[in-house]
Write a protein that holds these residues in place. Sequence first.
Motif, short mmCIF file in Angstrom:
data_model
loop_
_atom_site.label_atom_id
_atom_site.label_comp_id
_atom_site.label_asym_id
_atom_site.label_seq_id
_atom_site.Cartn_x
_atom_site.Cartn_y
_atom_site.Cartn_z
N GLN A 95 1.05 -1.43 0.13
CA GLN A 95 0.09 -0.15 0.11
C GLN A 95 0.95 1.36 -0.01
O GLN A 95 1.63 1.74 -1.16
CB GLN A 95 -0.77 -0.17 1.25
CG GLN A 95 -1.86 -1.04 0.82
CD GLN A 95 -3.16 -1.27 2.03
OE1 GLN A 95 -3.59 0.04 2.54
NE2 GLN A 95 -3.70 -2.43 2.16
N CYS A 96 0.95 1.87 1.13
CA CYS A 96 2.11 2.83 1.15
C CYS A 96 3.66 2.33 0.60
O CYS A 96 4.30 3.10 -0.04
CB CYS A 96 2.20 3.57 2.47
SG CYS A 96 3.35 3.24 3.68
N GLY A 97 3.92 1.15 1.04
CA GLY A 97 4.95 0.60 0.67
C GLY A 97 6.30 0.65 1.41
O GLY A 97 7.29 -0.02 1.15
N TYR A 98 6.06 1.39 2.51
CA TYR A 98 7.17 2.11 3.16
C TYR A 98 7.84 0.76 4.05
O TYR A 98 9.02 0.60 3.92
CB TYR A 98 7.01 3.30 4.28
CG TYR A 98 8.03 3.68 4.84
CD1 TYR A 98 8.66 4.74 3.99
CD2 TYR A 98 8.55 3.43 6.04
CE1 TYR A 98 9.70 5.41 4.54
CE2 TYR A 98 9.49 4.21 6.80
CZ TYR A 98 10.23 5.06 5.83
OH TYR A 98 11.41 5.60 6.24
N CYS A 99 7.21 -0.16 4.34
CA CYS A 99 7.70 -1.29 5.13
C CYS A 99 8.10 -2.44 4.15
O CYS A 99 8.71 -3.25 4.72
CB CYS A 99 6.49 -1.84 6.22
SG CYS A 99 5.20 -2.57 5.21
N GLN A 100 7.67 -2.63 2.99
CA GLN A 100 7.85 -3.55 2.18
C GLN A 100 9.34 -4.12 1.74
O GLN A 100 9.41 -5.30 1.90
CB GLN A 100 7.11 -3.41 0.73
CG GLN A 100 5.46 -3.13 1.15
CD GLN A 100 4.80 -4.28 1.82
OE1 GLN A 100 5.23 -5.21 1.82
NE2 GLN A 100 3.70 -3.90 2.15
N CYS A 131 3.56 -3.51 9.48
CA CYS A 131 2.92 -2.85 8.45
C CYS A 131 1.87 -1.79 9.06
O CYS A 131 0.75 -2.60 9.36
CB CYS A 131 2.46 -3.83 7.44
SG CYS A 131 1.73 -2.82 6.11
N ARG A 132 2.03 -0.62 9.02
CA ARG A 132 1.17 0.09 9.53
C ARG A 132 -0.28 0.19 8.50
O ARG A 132 -1.45 0.43 9.12
CB ARG A 132 1.54 1.59 9.68
CG ARG A 132 2.40 1.86 11.08
CD ARG A 132 1.74 1.66 12.12
NE ARG A 132 0.83 2.79 12.47
CZ ARG A 132 -0.39 2.58 13.02
NH1 ARG A 132 -0.85 1.41 13.45
NH2 ARG A 132 -1.29 3.57 13.54
N CYS A 133 -0.08 -0.06 7.31
CA CYS A 133 -1.08 -0.14 6.41
C CYS A 133 -1.89 -1.66 6.70
O CYS A 133 -2.90 -2.01 5.88
CB CYS A 133 -0.55 0.04 4.99
SG CYS A 133 -0.08 1.54 4.76
N THR A 135 -0.88 -4.66 5.61
CA THR A 135 -1.10 -5.37 4.31
C THR A 135 -0.72 -7.03 4.72
O THR A 135 -0.25 -7.59 3.67
CB THR A 135 -0.09 -4.88 3.26
OG1 THR A 135 1.36 -5.08 3.82
CG2 THR A 135 -0.18 -3.48 2.91
N LEU B 344 4.53 4.92 9.19
CA LEU B 344 5.97 4.12 9.43
C LEU B 344 6.98 5.02 8.90
O LEU B 344 8.06 4.89 9.57
CB LEU B 344 5.63 2.88 8.54
CG LEU B 344 7.02 1.97 9.14
CD1 LEU B 344 6.90 1.68 10.56
CD2 LEU B 344 6.95 0.60 8.39
N TYR B 396 -2.87 8.51 6.73
CA TYR B 396 -3.87 8.09 7.75
C TYR B 396 -4.40 9.59 8.31
O TYR B 396 -5.00 9.32 9.54
CB TYR B 396 -3.40 7.34 9.02
CG TYR B 396 -2.41 6.49 8.56
CD1 TYR B 396 -2.83 5.29 7.45
CD2 TYR B 396 -1.14 6.14 9.09
CE1 TYR B 396 -2.02 4.20 7.20
CE2 TYR B 396 -0.40 5.10 8.61
CZ TYR B 396 -0.63 4.22 7.65
OH TYR B 396 0.17 3.24 7.34
S1 FES Z 1 2.61 -0.88 3.24
FE1 FES Z 1 2.34 1.00 4.44
S2 FES Z 1 3.45 0.38 6.38
FE2 FES Z 1 3.50 -1.46 5.16
#
Ligand code: FES
Lengths: 160, 743
Positions: A95-100, A131-133, A135, B344, B396
């Motif tokens: 999603q936001c991808g930051y954790c991926q 993963c805050r989103c 996923t 994050l 968010y």
């Molecule tokens: S995809 Fe957004 S924090 Fe994992």
Amino acid sequence: MIRLTVNGTPREVDVPDDVPLLWVLREELALTGTKFGCGMALCGACTVHLDGKPVRSCVTRLREASGKEVTTIEGVAATPMRVLQEAWALEGTPQCGYCQPGQIMSAIALLRAKPRPTDADVDAVMSANLCRCATYVRIRRAIHRAADMLAAPPPDANKP
Amino acid sequence: MTGELGRRDVLRYGLGAGGALLVQIALPGCRPARSAADPHAGDFVPNAWIRVAPDDRVAFVLDRVEMGQGTMTSHAQLVAEELEIDPARLVVELAPADRAYDNPDSQLGFQVTGGSTSVSTSYDPLRTAAATAREMLKAAAARRWGVGLASCVAADGEIRHPPSGRSARYGALAADAAREPVPPRAPELKPASAFTWIGKSVPRLDAPSKLDGSAVYGIDVRLPGLHTAVVLRAPALGAKMKGFDAAGARREPGITDVLEVPTGVAVVGTSYWRARRAAALVKVEWTAGTTSLDSELLRRALRSRLARDAHKMRTDGDVAAAEHASSQIIDAVYETPYLAHATLEPQNATAIVRDGRCEVWAPTQSLGLAREALRRLTGYAYDDIVLHQTLLGGGYGRRLAQDYVVEAATIALRTRKPVKVVWSREDDMAHDHYRPMSAHLLRASFARSGAVTSWTHRVAAQSIIAQIAEEWGQSLVPNRFPLSFKRAAARAAATAYAGNAVPDMSAVEGARELAYAIPNVSVEFAPVNVDVPVGWWRSIGHSNNAFAVEAFFDEVAREAKRDPFELRRELLAGAPRQRAVLELAAEKSGWAHPPKSGIFRGIAQTTAFGTAISMVAEVSVEGRHVRVHRVVAAVDCGRVVNPDLVATQVEGGIGFGLGAALHQEITLRQGAVVQSNFHDFPSLRMVEMPAVEVHLVASDAHPSGIGEPGVPLVAPAVANAILRATGSPVRSMPLLGALKEAR
Ligand code: FES
Ligand code: FES
């Protein structure tokens, strides 16, 4: 001067040896795919491999990487483990991808240790990566899918 | 990033060789991006969203930020549909700040991404923009070939003339199309039956770059000569700096500046790690701060405020008379804590402010608010404030506030250096704009028959709008008005909200729209305004109110000795959309059949951001341990542009909401935020993530919101399952804390 190998390339960095590897990668070596999320080994966003083992680079001192082989998300595409990136995309995971990037680095280590992980194996290892989103549903599916892809014989293996 | 990489003045994403996403970033000194109308010779730029270059690059300017919700893909689909091109062929550029990109939503009205409005407000404008471009390309082809316009068709990125078999790529027509007049009337849009891309689960366009490390978030922005700043911040709300000693820090290698800024002491160096190390050597003295801001005291204040009358936000019938005539009344108090957003990617922004020009790169949800804030800071003309969006590592609602943008620009202005400010996780946790703490009085009365005759819901909380109206109001007013007028108008609005002369509807959303057929209803709001920074937290008022409403509803059903699904179904007789999703969730979860032993189900429904949604949670409870095994969601969000993206938003919303429902709480002790990182502000982990099923109701209604509606129901669905499992209601979040208190 500290020497290490990053994604197969020998590198030298001239910074104090107690600087976290995360910032050496991001700022000295311009490899920004490895992410900063917490700085306390709590979120896994900064996961990289040190001689093939996953570490949290935010709490790994540069000297611990001295003379070692570091693999970051940028190095994955050049390895057979790139199938994880494919599986991730096929499952519509980020999603936001930051954790991926961190998720993928942790999952690579999991699949190396357990090529056919159960859901419980996945949960046990991957629960260290936030993963805050949220996923997680897709990450689980992508890991199993990647396991299938890695286990499958190469496309022409069955040809006579 | 090196000098050769960035030529254009926007971040750019597109499919490059081998399918890798190309990412380019602007360099300082490039021509400012004022709008998409930034054509090179021969480019065809029919409007603010589309640009066709002679080399056949078809660019689409995305004006709703990509923070994970999938706008890059859904919006490309909208354009692709009318432009007749594969969305994967579109080069997506992130929009600069320009009022052409103001959000058409009636309550937003400036350039902002929020309120789950992105698809609903772009659905018609983007398709119209693309159809206009297509018609102009067709006209150019018809003129070139000397054939009738009606005999030309657009398909797959080219205009074709079937009778003669001629065709031309869009790029080859760009220069001619640029000379065509804009059609006087907006072209007719395709009927849904002719859709190629809308309704299809097109893979996310942003996935490849997010999986190989090349995606550029705000924190990844690199510029020549870039410095990094960290800020030592007040340890408590309201604490003022008494002084600081930075002698040691200044001697550290790579440290260029240590300066006092409104948010604390900024330590600037050639990299984050250098600045962070040096910051540890700075000694700052602070006053004690506003010690009265303490969660226990605030909680008591909210509860006691519930005892008095409040502003009427909805009145149906006569609750007092109904209660007087009733045979039974029940009431309960529900409570929710302050919550952090904890994106994050910690807050950050990059700025260059010199020579009368301010250029900023930021992971913000609102370039409109950011530009207005920078104008207040610098006094520069709008055209001299240039903003670049980056990808956002989560939003968010947190990134609707612009504090990190202003901070970066402040430090850049003072040091005259390119500066990126990067917050630590601890900064981020302790300096958020929190979801407001709230207390809810709920009361219901029953007739002897068991029928529910009245419903009262009194909400006591801080008003978010009262706190932010001044800032937001200034962004709403058109730019041609002078700053002083903007300020005065916005101040008047803030005063009106603070006194509830204009009520803050966001505080009672999800409560006021109660869809149950209860003849007497009173929904009231008691604003309790204190100096805790509050802000929009994914799903806003719904996240508090749906919990109180839907959990209390199960107390009502229990009192009436009715099945909670059946009673909801009966009382939703006049609300067919809501009833349909309720029935769908019940059916798909197998509500009619008892769950496995040890598993308990809870159900909830609401309408949020125009979307009707219902959820069933399957939960087991052992002591203080709650496990959510499965969540079944049914959703009616109107026409679906991309079903898989909708499903991911609901799945993610459930995980996001469940983490908050079970674990999360920001507490204030003597003005200081107690929590500091993910160990004491736990986010949901994979092991806790339930299996999720998302069922979509087929609909041809205008699309409604989906980024937020998945969040609010998981808390009441789980609370209702716990009520069934334990026989006692859990009336406060986090639910695990409430369970502990109850035992
Ligand atoms: S995809 Fe957004 S924090 Fe994992
Ligand atoms: S940044 Fe290293 S674990 Fe979070």
